[in-house]
Design a protein around this motif. Structure first.
Motif, PDB file in Angstrom:
ATOM      1  N   SER A  90     -43.717  26.983 -62.822  1.00  0.00           N
ATOM      2  CA  SER A  90     -43.710  25.755 -62.720  1.00  0.00           C
ATOM      3  C   SER A  90     -42.035  25.528 -62.131  1.00  0.00           C
ATOM      4  O   SER A  90     -42.007  24.854 -61.314  1.00  0.00           O
ATOM      5  CB  SER A  90     -44.132  24.840 -63.901  1.00  0.00           C
ATOM      6  N   LYS A  94     -40.977  23.913 -58.842  1.00  0.00           N
ATOM      7  CA  LYS A  94     -40.113  22.981 -58.498  1.00  0.00           C
ATOM      8  C   LYS A  94     -38.459  23.252 -57.777  1.00  0.00           C
ATOM      9  O   LYS A  94     -38.342  22.651 -56.845  1.00  0.00           O
ATOM     10  CB  LYS A  94     -39.923  21.908 -60.221  1.00  0.00           C
ATOM     11  N   GLN A 125     -40.230  15.919 -58.407  1.00  0.00           N
ATOM     12  CA  GLN A 125     -40.602  16.120 -59.131  1.00  0.00           C
ATOM     13  C   GLN A 125     -42.539  15.785 -59.644  1.00  0.00           C
ATOM     14  O   GLN A 125     -42.917  16.168 -59.720  1.00  0.00           O
ATOM     15  CB  GLN A 125     -39.730  15.144 -60.114  1.00  0.00           C
ATOM     16  N   THR A 129     -44.803  17.929 -60.401  1.00  0.00           N
ATOM     17  CA  THR A 129     -46.183  17.696 -61.672  1.00  0.00           C
ATOM     18  C   THR A 129     -47.746  18.027 -61.510  1.00  0.00           C
ATOM     19  O   THR A 129     -47.920  18.580 -61.885  1.00  0.00           O
ATOM     20  CB  THR A 129     -45.457  16.209 -61.739  1.00  0.00           C
ATOM     21  N   GLU A 132     -47.814  21.765 -60.982  1.00  0.00           N
ATOM     22  CA  GLU A 132     -48.228  21.362 -62.420  1.00  0.00           C
ATOM     23  C   GLU A 132     -49.170  22.078 -63.914  1.00  0.00           C
ATOM     24  O   GLU A 132     -50.014  22.402 -64.466  1.00  0.00           O
ATOM     25  CB  GLU A 132     -46.507  21.237 -63.816  1.00  0.00           C
ATOM     26  N   TRP A 133     -49.789  20.748 -63.211  1.00  0.00           N
ATOM     27  CA  TRP A 133     -51.331  20.088 -63.604  1.00  0.00           C
ATOM     28  C   TRP A 133     -51.781  20.726 -62.696  1.00  0.00           C
ATOM     29  O   TRP A 133     -53.281  21.357 -63.961  1.00  0.00           O
ATOM     30  CB  TRP A 133     -51.556  18.512 -62.417  1.00  0.00           C
ATOM     31  N   ALA A 142     -47.913  18.036 -67.580  1.00  0.00           N
ATOM     32  CA  ALA A 142     -47.104  18.658 -66.102  1.00  0.00           C
ATOM     33  C   ALA A 142     -46.301  17.467 -65.697  1.00  0.00           C
ATOM     34  O   ALA A 142     -45.595  17.162 -65.385  1.00  0.00           O
ATOM     35  CB  ALA A 142     -48.408  18.122 -65.074  1.00  0.00           C
ATOM     36  N   LEU A 143     -46.495  15.861 -67.024  1.00  0.00           N
ATOM     37  CA  LEU A 143     -45.845  15.294 -66.718  1.00  0.00           C
ATOM     38  C   LEU A 143     -44.923  15.272 -67.758  1.00  0.00           C
ATOM     39  O   LEU A 143     -44.090  14.186 -68.411  1.00  0.00           O
ATOM     40  CB  LEU A 143     -46.758  13.460 -67.421  1.00  0.00           C
ATOM     41  N   GLN A 144     -44.591  16.040 -68.169  1.00  0.00           N
ATOM     42  CA  GLN A 144     -43.519  15.931 -69.162  1.00  0.00           C
ATOM     43  C   GLN A 144     -41.599  16.139 -69.023  1.00  0.00           C
ATOM     44  O   GLN A 144     -41.119  15.289 -69.676  1.00  0.00           O
ATOM     45  CB  GLN A 144     -43.220  18.048 -69.571  1.00  0.00           C
ATOM     46  N   ASP A 145     -41.360  16.316 -67.413  1.00  0.00           N
ATOM     47  CA  ASP A 145     -40.269  15.781 -66.732  1.00  0.00           C
ATOM     48  C   ASP A 145     -40.329  14.412 -67.224  1.00  0.00           C
ATOM     49  O   ASP A 145     -39.331  13.942 -67.060  1.00  0.00           O
ATOM     50  CB  ASP A 145     -39.827  16.532 -65.907  1.00  0.00           C
ATOM     51  N   PHE A 146     -41.407  13.674 -66.085  1.00  0.00           N
ATOM     52  CA  PHE A 146     -41.268  12.710 -66.483  1.00  0.00           C
ATOM     53  C   PHE A 146     -41.493  11.441 -68.086  1.00  0.00           C
ATOM     54  O   PHE A 146     -40.968  10.400 -68.240  1.00  0.00           O
ATOM     55  CB  PHE A 146     -42.059  11.670 -65.530  1.00  0.00           C
TER      56      PHE A 146
END
Length: 170
Positions: A90, A94, A125, A129, A132-133, A142-146
């Motif tokens: 991932s 990115k 991002q 995402t 990653e999802w 997948a939403l970890q960065d957000f």
């Protein structure tokens, strides 16, 4: 919106400067994450592995960015075991998307602004995402960065803009 025309480059793989610039940005992507990891949760919050990829790709072109994007996470993993092996696909995805998007934006707009850099960061991002999802099957992961990395995205935006505008203007 604050827009600044700066001298942007597009290095080629046949130029030694490409590898010198990439090596410096890779070094930045090795040292900066180590500093951020001194803060509990600093890696997840500050997203440090992307900052110098963004700067390198925007200032010196997608080829410098791509070298930095691929080498930085791999070298960090080989030396420090971070990012975790399970996160490496991932992060590599990115990083590559970031390098290509930043290089494209710089070549297309031929200037730097907070709005353009924000667009680049949001693009990589959101794309990352989605990847990653698909890869993990978990939207939550997948939403970890957000969820955790908004400060890191802000750091990338303002850090890239300020460093290119004020530090490496030439």
């Amino acid at each position: 919106m604050n827009t600044t025309t700066v001298k942007l480059h597009s290095f080629d793989y046949r130029q030694a400067g490409t590898y010198v610039a990439a090596a410096l940005f890779i070094l930045g992507n090795i040292v900066f994450p180590q500093l951020c990891h001194l803060v509990p949760g600093g890696g997840h919050i500050l997203l440090p592995i992307y900052l110098f990829t963004l700067i390198g790709a925007y200032k010196y072109g997608w080829k410098v960015g791509l070298l930095t994007a691929v080498a930085s996470p791999v070298v960090n993993y080989l030396i420090f075991g971070m990012p975790m092996l399970s996160s490496l696909p991932s992060i590599l995805f990115k990083s590559v998307v970031l390098a290509l998007a930043a290089g494209w934006a710089a070549a297309h707009f031929k200037k730097i602004s907070l709005l353009i850099v924000t667009g680049v960061v949001l693009f990589y991002q959101v794309t990352g995402t989605a990847f990653e999802w698909l890869l993990t099957g978990s939207l939550f992961t997948a939403l970890q960065d957000f969820r955790m990395g908004i400060a890191g995205m802000v750091l990338q935006i303002f850090g890239c803009w300020a460093i290119i505008k004020y530090v490496i203007r030439g």
